[in-house]
Write a protein that holds these residues in place. Structure first.
Motif, PDB file in Angstrom:
ATOM      1  N   SER A   1       3.341  -3.889  -0.712  1.00  0.00           N
ATOM      2  CA  SER A   1       1.980  -4.232  -1.122  1.00  0.00           C
ATOM      3  C   SER A   1       1.034  -4.510   0.038  1.00  0.00           C
ATOM      4  N   PHE A   2       1.579  -4.587   1.279  1.00  0.00           N
ATOM      5  CA  PHE A   2       0.742  -4.972   2.423  1.00  0.00           C
ATOM      6  C   PHE A   2       0.692  -3.892   3.501  1.00  0.00           C
TER       7      PHE A   2
ATOM      8  N   GLN B   1      10.344  -9.579  -2.309  1.00  0.00           N
ATOM      9  CA  GLN B   1      10.815  -8.199  -2.380  1.00  0.00           C
ATOM     10  C   GLN B   1      10.030  -7.366  -3.379  1.00  0.00           C
ATOM     11  N   ALA B   2       9.603  -7.974  -4.470  1.00  0.00           N
ATOM     12  CA  ALA B   2       8.859  -7.223  -5.490  1.00  0.00           C
ATOM     13  C   ALA B   2       7.571  -6.630  -4.948  1.00  0.00           C
TER      14      ALA B   2
ATOM     15  N   ARG C   1       9.512  -6.942   6.664  1.00  0.00           N
ATOM     16  CA  ARG C   1      10.114  -6.275   7.823  1.00  0.00           C
ATOM     17  C   ARG C   1       9.130  -5.440   8.638  1.00  0.00           C
ATOM     18  N   TYR C   2       8.157  -4.796   7.977  1.00  0.00           N
ATOM     19  CA  TYR C   2       7.282  -3.879   8.720  1.00  0.00           C
ATOM     20  C   TYR C   2       6.045  -4.581   9.289  1.00  0.00           C
ATOM     21  N   LEU C   3       5.877  -5.871   9.015  1.00  0.00           N
ATOM     22  CA  LEU C   3       4.761  -6.624   9.590  1.00  0.00           C
ATOM     23  C   LEU C   3       5.238  -7.418  10.803  1.00  0.00           C
TER      24      LEU C   3
ATOM     25  N   LYS D   1       0.551 -15.684 -10.958  1.00  0.00           N
ATOM     26  CA  LYS D   1       1.857 -15.228 -11.434  1.00  0.00           C
ATOM     27  C   LYS D   1       1.726 -13.744 -11.751  1.00  0.00           C
ATOM     28  N   LEU D   2       1.983 -12.925 -10.737  1.00  0.00           N
ATOM     29  CA  LEU D   2       1.718 -11.492 -10.821  1.00  0.00           C
ATOM     30  C   LEU D   2       3.013 -10.698 -11.015  1.00  0.00           C
ATOM     31  N   SER D   3       2.927  -9.666 -11.832  1.00  0.00           N
ATOM     32  CA  SER D   3       4.042  -8.731 -11.943  1.00  0.00           C
ATOM     33  C   SER D   3       3.758  -7.465 -11.143  1.00  0.00           C
ATOM     34  N   SER D   4       2.487  -7.229 -10.830  1.00  0.00           N
ATOM     35  CA  SER D   4       2.093  -6.062 -10.041  1.00  0.00           C
ATOM     36  C   SER D   4       0.999  -6.489  -9.066  1.00  0.00           C
ATOM     37  N   PHE D   5       1.153  -6.100  -7.787  1.00  0.00           N
ATOM     38  CA  PHE D   5       0.241  -6.598  -6.761  1.00  0.00           C
ATOM     39  C   PHE D   5       0.195  -5.587  -5.619  1.00  0.00           C
TER      40      PHE D   5
END
Length: 983
Positions: free
Chosen positions: A586-587, A581-582, A599-601, A559-563
């Motif tokens: 991140s990838f 979306q959050a 969208r970019y993957l 349960k992450l708020s930042s990743f």
């Protein structure tokens, strides 16, 4: 005829003397009977709840003067003193009775748990010279004192009084030498009470924190006998009057936490007897030159002002100076290099100024220094080697300066150091292996320097570590596997270095980790799936490395708020639970990743995966093996299902049930109900299930895994994890140790524990109305009237009082909050969740000072001294309960945006109280009926006392219960019915 000796009307001398003696004895006997009864009344008033030792000698028939503990008589055998301070007394003082003691000159009841209103009967103690009622829990106003004209000593500080203080009655008390009225919530004065200025015999004046407004009058200088003057924590404005320099006998002057302005008065240096001077947290300005003559200073506190200029060089010659706190000013220049060289210096805090030059070398010359705080200045040079021997040092903070050179090796191993903060300087060289000896170290902050070399494996021996921040340095090599031993570690920041190698899987054992930042390094290899088992991980940043392989599927459970995993060499599909979306960016920089929603993957369709055919083939093989394994397990399960006797044998050997109360269920009933359909909640230490027995009785069951990895919902297939030794959960041990022996209506009932090789089940009573937090703040919220809220407050207070005062070994809960107060069907509260509880070693206060390097508790409820020193005692629970009372009275959560940045409900409430000048009605929850707002205000005042900054000024839970009972609201229904009848 011979005359009779009585016929003449004259009595022989012998007979006359005998008659006179008889009359004297009768008179003496009657007088002493009058003396005895008031004392027996006093004993009776306290007998139900006080320490029996205080009155064990007060036995009818014994001589009052020679046998009664705490009683002093004069030469005529009349009681002149009642001395019962700090005797654990609880009750209401019967002043109407004890003031019938006509010779009474001294009443000493300080440091007890006395409550109720002080009756007007106190006026009849007209011969009193000494009255101490301080440190108690009285209520209401102080009665008129004008009849106590002989009073020399009056102490009422921190005793719960409120309303208007009878200042005018002080005019008659011209003999007063000691006056202490502070730490009470009196109604605000519009100006400084001028009646004080008529008390020309005063030696001691303590008026701190009692809501005094206005300027300090110049006539204060006429109180020429004053030795101690304390006016702190009020709303005083204007300048410190020049006339204060006339108080030549002052040894202590306390003016902190007001709104004083201007410069220090000229001539202040003439107060050469001054030992302690505290004018911190004001708006004072100018330089410190007036202080250079105060050669006897022991403690100087001028922090949070606007002082400028240099620190007088003479400070370096003050032979007694042991405490110096000047932080948050505008001071410039060097620190005197001899400062602290003479006395057993304890602490210095000159942070947040513009000071420069080197660190003085001899402040720990006497080996007593605990705090060296010099952050956010312009200091240069290195850390003097003399501090390598400062074994008493607890906090060493020199961050945000221009310091340089190699840190002396002995600094790393100081045994009592809890925080070392060297960040944002120009230090270089390694962290040496000596750091393994720093057994008390909780926080290691070295960010933004030039440290280099490998991180020593010995760092893993510092089991007390809570936070490690080494970002923006030149460290190289791998992260030591030994860091996996750090069970208390909550934050690990190693970003922007030159670390390399694999991220050790052992970090998955650091079950307290909430923040990991390993970005901007050269880590390679696969990401360990063990990181996905960290139960409270909130922020994970592995970006800008050379990591490869797939994103572990275990990350789906986090349960992450930042990743952030950007700019690596990762491949395969992004788990759906992370493709949100959050984490949209991140990838990035991982061309081998695919996703149907980012969208970019590229898409994860078969055509797009042709480039990773080998990976897909491997995945298919693994899936096939898992399918075969599942099939085998299913066949095995069917076989076991058919063999009931074998299944029963397995159960009886696997589970161990320990009842703590009479139970009417079997372990099978409980175990069979642990499934997703019955899940009602998730907590930090386990899932909670509702179990309905065959007889209709409802229970709550907490499921706690014993494994050091607390993924509680899924079978673990990793061979590495399955082979790790499983250890009993510390939360489980604390819960069982506390609740198995506790018997109280306001503490949740633990019926039994059921344990196996890898799990623990705790079986409780089921409480259908959930938690107080639910009912106040969530979608389950209902409009609770004040009567219900009040009864919840009293019940919860009684539960905590029992834990602190009623158990053989006092229990500190350490996580008191509204979500840990559960409500039954009748809205009666139960204290719950003892996973962080500590049982004190004995009942004599030896738990005070108990320390834990993990700051247990919940943000917004944690007492300030706990977060600051990691020291805990019962007063930490009192603070947290005060926050709960604020929630009940205001309807607000402990942390809300309206309080302002970095502020919580406690800071908001205390600040708002000062703004409203003690009128707290505007702070009450608007949903509470107008008729009961005053009742809510009473509880809010108790909450303010519970959340006092200084722990010793907070009431005990026993006193809190008494204060709440005194604040019982009128029955609103009865009032309405009565009015209807009258109409």
């Amino acid at each position: 005829m011979t005359n009779s000796p009585f016929s003449s009307g004259r009595r022989p001398p012998l007979v006359a003397h005998l008659l006179l003696l008889f009359l004297l004895v009768c008179s003496f006997s009657l007088s002493h009977c009058d003396e005895l009864q008031p004392l027996l009344d006093l004993k009776s008033a306290f007998s139900s709840s006080s320490s029996p030792s205080a009155f064990s000698s007060w036995i009818k028939g014994k001589d009052v003067c020679s046998s009664f503990h705490g009683i002093v008589c004069n030469s005529n055998g009349f009681v002149v003193e009642i001395n019962l301070p700090a005797q654990n007394l609880s009750g209401i003082i019967p002043f109407d009775s004890i003031c019938s003691l006509q010779s009474l000159e001294k009443l000493s009841f300080g440091l007890n748990s006395l409550y109720g209103k002080v009756s007007d009967g106190l006026r009849n103690c007209s011969k009193l010279k000494y009255l101490d009622l301080g440190q108690n829990s009285f209520s209401g106003e102080v009665p008129d004192l004008s009849s106590l004209v002989g009073l020399r000593f009056l102490s009422l500080n921190n005793s719960g009084f409120s309303g208007d203080f009878p200042w005018k009655s002080l005019v008659n008390l011209t003999d007063l030498e000691f006056l202490s009225l502070g730490d009470n919530t009196f109604n605000p004065t519009t100006s400084f009470p001028l009646e004080i200025l008529e008390l020309k015999n005063l030696h001691w004046l303590y008026l701190s924190n009692c809501t005094i407004y206005g300027e300090i009058p110049s006539r204060i200088g006429n109180l020429s006998l004053l030795e101690n003057l304390e006016l702190s924590q009020n709303k005083l404005i204007g300048e410190i009057p020049y006339e204060i320099v006339n108080l030549k006998k002052l040894w202590q002057l306390e003016l902190h936490e007001n709104s004083l302005t201007g410069k220090l008065p000229v001539g202040l240096g003439n107060l050469t007897g001054l030992r302690n001077f505290d004018a911190s947290s004001n708006n004072l300005e100018g330089d410190l030159t007036e202080l250079r003559f105060l050669t006897n200073l022991k403690s100087l506190q001028l922090f949070e002002n606007r002082f400028s200029g240099t620190i007088p060089e003479e400070f370096g010659d003050f032979k007694d100076l042991v405490e110096l706190s000047l932080y948050q000013n505008n001071l410039t220049g060097n620190l005197p290099q001899r400062i602290g060289s003479w006395a057993a210096f304890v602490f210095i805090d000159v942070s947040e100024n513009f000071l420069s030059g080197p660190i003085p070398p001899d402040m720990c010359k006497q080996g007593r220094m605990t705090d060296l705080l010099m952050l956010q200045n312009n200091f240069i040079g290195g850390i003097p080697e003399s501090y390598m021997n400062c074994k008493s040092l607890n906090r060493f903070r020199v961050n945000n300066n221009s310091l340089s050179d190699v840190v002396p090796a002995g600094i790393w191993s100081l045994p009592n150091l809890s925080i070392i903060d060297l960040s944002t300087n120009q230090f270089e060289g390694p962290v040496t292996s000596d750091i393994g000896k720093a057994k008390a170290l909780a926080q290691l902050f070295l960010s933004n320097n030039r440290f280099s070399g490998n991180l020593p494996a010995e760092l893993g021996e510092v089991s007390s570590l809570v936070s490690i921040k080494l970002d923006s340095n030149h460290f190289v090599g791998p992260i030591p596997e030994s860091l996996g031993k750090l069970k208390n570690l909550s934050s690990l920041s190693l970003n922007d270095n030159k670390f390399s190698g694999n991220i050790p899987s052992s970090l998955g054992s650091c079950t307290s980790l909430s923040t990991i930042d390993l970005s901007m390094n050269s880590f390679s290899g696969h990401i360990s799936e063990n990181l996905g088992y960290l139960p409270i991980l909130n922020s994970l940043n592995l970006s800008n490395n050379e990591l490869s392989g797939e994103i572990p599927t275990t990350f789906s459970k986090l349960k992450l708020s930042s990743f952030d995993l950007s700019n690596n060499r990762l491949i395969g599909q992004v788990p759906d639970s992370l493709a949100i979306q959050a984490f949209d960016e991140s990838f990035m920089g991982n061309p081998g990743l695919c996703s149907e929603s980012i969208r970019y993957l590229s898409s994860c369709s078969p055509t797009s995966r042709s480039s990773s055919h080998l990976t897909s083939l491997l995945s298919c093989i693994i899936a096939g093996i898992l399918l075969l394994l599942v099939s085998f397990l299913c066949l095995l399960f069917v076989k076991l299902k058919r063999n009931k006797d074998a299944k029963h044998l397995l159960k009886s050997k696997s589970w161990d049930m320990k009842p703590y109360r009479i139970v009417c269920f079997t372990e099978k009933e409980i175990i069979d109900s642990i499934n997703s359909h019955n899940l009602i909640g998730k907590g930090g230490s386990g899932n909670v299930y509702k179990v309905v027995l065959s007889n209709g009785k409802e229970l709550a069951v907490k499921h706690i895994w014993q494994s050091s990895f607390s993924d509680q919902a899924n079978c673990r297939t990793s061979a590495t994890i399955l082979t790790k030794r499983k250890t009993r959960s510390s939360e489980y041990d604390a819960e069982v140790a506390t609740l198995s022996s506790v018997r109280h209506n306001n503490v949740v009932k633990l019926y039994c524990s059921i344990s196996s090789e890898d799990s623990n089940l705790l079986v409780y009573e089921y409480l259908p109305n959930g938690s107080l937090w639910d009912q106040l703040h969530t979608s389950r919220k209902i409009e609770m009237g004040w009567q219900i809220r009040y009864e919840i407050a009293v019940g919860a207070a009684r539960g905590l009082e029992y834990l602190h005062h009623g158990c053989d070994q006092p229990v500190i809960h350490r996580d008191v909050k509204s979500s840990n107060i559960l409500l039954d069907s009748d809205w009666k509260p139960r204290i719950a969740d003892f996973g962080l509880a500590k049982i004190l070693q004995d009942g004599h206060g030896h738990g005070v000072g108990d320390s834990s390097h993990v700051i247990a508790g919940t943000l917004g409820y944690i007492a300030p001294e706990y977060a600051y020193t990691c020291k805990i005692n019962e007063k930490s629970d009192v603070y947290s309960f005060g926050v709960v009372l604020m929630e009940l009275a205001t309807g607000k959560q402990p942390n809300e945006a309206e309080f302002g940045e970095n502020k919580d409900i406690v800071q908001w409430a205390h600040s708002r109280m000062r703004e409203l000048k003690g009128n707290l009605k505007d702070m009450v929850d608007p949903s509470i009926s107008e008729a009961q707002v005053e009742d809510a205000v009473k509880v809010l005042r108790i909450a303010l006392r519970c959340t006092a900054k200084i722990p010793s000024t907070r009431p005990s839970m026993r006193m809190v219960v008494h204060m709440l009972e005194e604040a019982e609201p009128y029955n609103f229904i009865d009032i309405v019915v009565k009015k209807e009848c009258e109409n």
